[in-house]
Design a protein around this motif. Structure first.
Motif, mmCIF file in Angstrom:
data_model
loop_
_atom_site.group_PDB
_atom_site.id
_atom_site.type_symbol
_atom_site.label_atom_id
_atom_site.label_comp_id
_atom_site.label_asym_id
_atom_site.label_seq_id
_atom_site.Cartn_x
_atom_site.Cartn_y
_atom_site.Cartn_z
ATOM 1 N N THR A 59 0.738 -1.144 -0.115
ATOM 2 C CA THR A 59 0.043 0.011 0.002
ATOM 3 C C THR A 59 0.862 1.236 0.002
ATOM 4 N N MET A 60 1.927 1.077 0.880
ATOM 5 C CA MET A 60 2.832 2.516 0.951
ATOM 6 C C MET A 60 3.507 2.388 -0.621
ATOM 7 N N ARG A 61 4.068 1.538 -1.216
ATOM 8 C CA ARG A 61 4.917 1.519 -2.335
ATOM 9 C C ARG A 61 3.626 2.201 -3.573
ATOM 10 N N VAL A 62 2.418 1.766 -3.576
ATOM 11 C CA VAL A 62 1.486 2.120 -4.477
ATOM 12 C C VAL A 62 1.285 3.473 -4.335
ATOM 13 N N GLY A 63 0.938 4.010 -2.981
ATOM 14 C CA GLY A 63 0.754 5.335 -2.427
ATOM 15 C C GLY A 63 1.888 6.260 -2.984
ATOM 16 N N ALA A 64 3.138 5.893 -2.787
ATOM 17 C CA ALA A 64 4.099 6.506 -3.279
ATOM 18 C C ALA A 64 4.116 6.815 -4.851
ATOM 19 N N GLU A 65 3.783 5.833 -5.567
ATOM 20 C CA GLU A 65 3.614 5.909 -6.995
ATOM 21 C C GLU A 65 2.690 6.923 -7.346
ATOM 22 N N ILE A 66 1.654 6.659 -6.546
ATOM 23 C CA ILE A 66 0.461 7.633 -7.177
ATOM 24 C C ILE A 66 0.608 8.997 -7.064
ATOM 25 N N LYS A 67 1.347 9.379 -5.663
ATOM 26 C CA LYS A 67 1.695 10.877 -5.565
ATOM 27 C C LYS A 67 2.765 11.170 -6.598
ATOM 28 N N ARG A 68 3.822 10.443 -7.121
ATOM 29 C CA ARG A 68 4.663 10.751 -7.942
ATOM 30 C C ARG A 68 4.197 11.327 -9.169
ATOM 31 N N LEU A 69 3.244 10.399 -9.561
ATOM 32 C CA LEU A 69 2.633 10.445 -10.972
ATOM 33 C C LEU A 69 1.721 11.600 -11.001
ATOM 34 N N ARG A 70 1.157 11.804 -9.881
ATOM 35 C CA ARG A 70 0.153 12.794 -9.607
ATOM 36 C C ARG A 70 0.860 14.019 -9.801
ATOM 37 N N GLY A 71 2.116 14.275 -9.553
ATOM 38 C CA GLY A 71 2.846 15.394 -9.720
ATOM 39 C C GLY A 71 2.413 16.662 -8.771
ATOM 40 N N LYS A 72 2.215 17.788 -9.494
ATOM 41 C CA LYS A 72 1.764 18.897 -8.971
ATOM 42 C C LYS A 72 0.305 19.411 -8.801
ATOM 43 N N ARG A 73 -0.480 18.261 -9.640
ATOM 44 C CA ARG A 73 -1.949 18.273 -9.541
ATOM 45 C C ARG A 73 -2.259 17.656 -8.095
ATOM 46 N N SER A 74 -3.415 18.161 -7.624
ATOM 47 C CA SER A 74 -3.839 18.115 -6.400
ATOM 48 C C SER A 74 -4.716 16.795 -6.073
ATOM 49 N N ALA A 75 -4.731 16.245 -5.094
ATOM 50 C CA ALA A 75 -5.555 15.003 -4.670
ATOM 51 C C ALA A 75 -6.897 15.011 -5.055
ATOM 52 N N GLN A 76 -7.325 16.488 -4.904
ATOM 53 C CA GLN A 76 -8.803 16.629 -5.257
ATOM 54 C C GLN A 76 -9.094 16.503 -6.743
ATOM 55 N N TRP A 77 -7.941 17.046 -7.497
ATOM 56 C CA TRP A 77 -8.075 16.643 -9.131
ATOM 57 C C TRP A 77 -8.069 15.419 -9.520
ATOM 58 N N LEU A 78 -7.263 14.526 -8.710
ATOM 59 C CA LEU A 78 -7.448 13.097 -8.849
ATOM 60 C C LEU A 78 -8.561 12.444 -8.794
ATOM 61 N N SER A 79 -9.093 12.728 -7.489
ATOM 62 C CA SER A 79 -10.407 12.399 -7.050
ATOM 63 C C SER A 79 -11.330 12.528 -8.165
ATOM 64 N N ASP A 80 -11.779 14.016 -8.561
ATOM 65 C CA ASP A 80 -12.469 14.356 -9.376
ATOM 66 C C ASP A 80 -12.549 13.453 -10.743
ATOM 67 N N ARG A 81 -11.181 13.296 -11.225
ATOM 68 C CA ARG A 81 -10.973 12.470 -12.487
ATOM 69 C C ARG A 81 -11.560 11.218 -12.345
ATOM 70 N N THR A 82 -11.435 10.540 -11.007
ATOM 71 C CA THR A 82 -11.890 9.030 -10.927
ATOM 72 C C THR A 82 -13.321 9.055 -11.043
ATOM 73 N N SER A 83 -14.147 10.132 -10.396
ATOM 74 C CA SER A 83 -15.313 10.369 -10.553
ATOM 75 C C SER A 83 -15.765 10.415 -12.140
ATOM 76 N N GLU A 84 -15.128 11.150 -12.859
ATOM 77 C CA GLU A 84 -15.523 11.335 -14.336
ATOM 78 C C GLU A 84 -15.384 9.897 -14.966
ATOM 79 N N LEU A 85 -14.373 9.144 -14.494
ATOM 80 C CA LEU A 85 -14.383 8.000 -15.071
ATOM 81 C C LEU A 85 -15.252 6.821 -14.741
ATOM 82 N N GLY A 86 -16.057 7.203 -13.477
ATOM 83 C CA GLY A 86 -17.369 6.411 -13.161
ATOM 84 C C GLY A 86 -17.092 5.481 -11.750
ATOM 85 N N TYR A 87 -15.930 5.817 -11.241
ATOM 86 C CA TYR A 87 -15.758 4.903 -9.892
ATOM 87 C C TYR A 87 -14.928 5.979 -8.968
#
Length: 195
Positions: free
Chosen positions: A9-37
């Motif tokens: 879980t920590m390894r996956v979380g660190a990679e998500i954070k790295r891939l997200r870059g300067k975009r916010s966690a809210q941006w990523l959350s909104d993006r998942t909503s747009e994708l249907g989950y």
């Protein structure tokens, strides 16, 4: 086992954070909503910061990968191709081998044998399939082939073609990892060598 779950879980979380870059966690959350989950911002933050407890649902991994426009194996096994990763409890391999086992391109480690050397297994698998392919039939003496029933010869040819297809797919899939060039940007000479 709990350590492997939390480490994953920590390894996956660190990679998500790295891939997200300067975009916010809210941006990523909104993006998942747009994708249907919908994956809540707090869940993303807890995962990225190592505060999340328990296993990650496969649905989250898939939708987060889609939102970040990467394959799910990149999130599961960051550091492709050579970073060490614990594929399963006690089975440490290179990230590329973990991705291959996950996709079925490579055999799974045998369970119940604490002494298994997964790295040796991956080397043996690569060696066993290295020289196999349609060209193998050319090495077989024509007299030997003539002694075999037609069904066996046809099955040999089909098997050799299947192995060639798997090897071609693996070369195409791994080329970008080793050389840093996306498959669609390879020049024609390199493309012929790897696919």
């Amino acid at each position: 086992m709990a350590s492997w779950v939390s480490d994953t879980t920590m390894r996956v979380g660190a990679e998500i954070k790295r891939l997200r870059g300067k975009r916010s966690a809210q941006w990523l959350s909104d993006r998942t909503s747009e994708l249907g989950y919908h994956v809540p911002r707090t869940t993303i933050s807890e995962t990225e910061n190592g505060r999340r407890k328990g296993a990650l649902p496969v649905q989250e991994v898939i939708v987060l990968a889609m939102a970040l426009e990467v394959p799910p194996v990149q999130i599961l096994f960051p550091g492709l191709p050579s970073a060490p990763t614990e594929y399963a409890p006690g089975f440490k391999v290179r990230a590329i081998d973990a991705a291959r086992m996950f996709s079925g391109e490579m055999p799974q480690p045998q369970t119940g044998d604490d002494s298994i050397d997964v790295m040796a297994m991956s080397r043996e698998w690569a060696q066993a399939t290295a020289g196999v392919g349609a060209g193998t039939l050319a090495l077989v003496d024509a007299r030997t082939l003539s002694d075999l029933p037609k069904e066996v010869i046809d099955e040999l040819r089909t098997s050799a073609k299947d192995v060639d297809l798997v090897q071609r797919s693996m070369r195409q899939a791994t080329y970008p990892f080793y050389w840093g060039v996306p498959a669609d940007q390879m020049d024609s000479e390199t493309s012929e060598d790897y696919g």
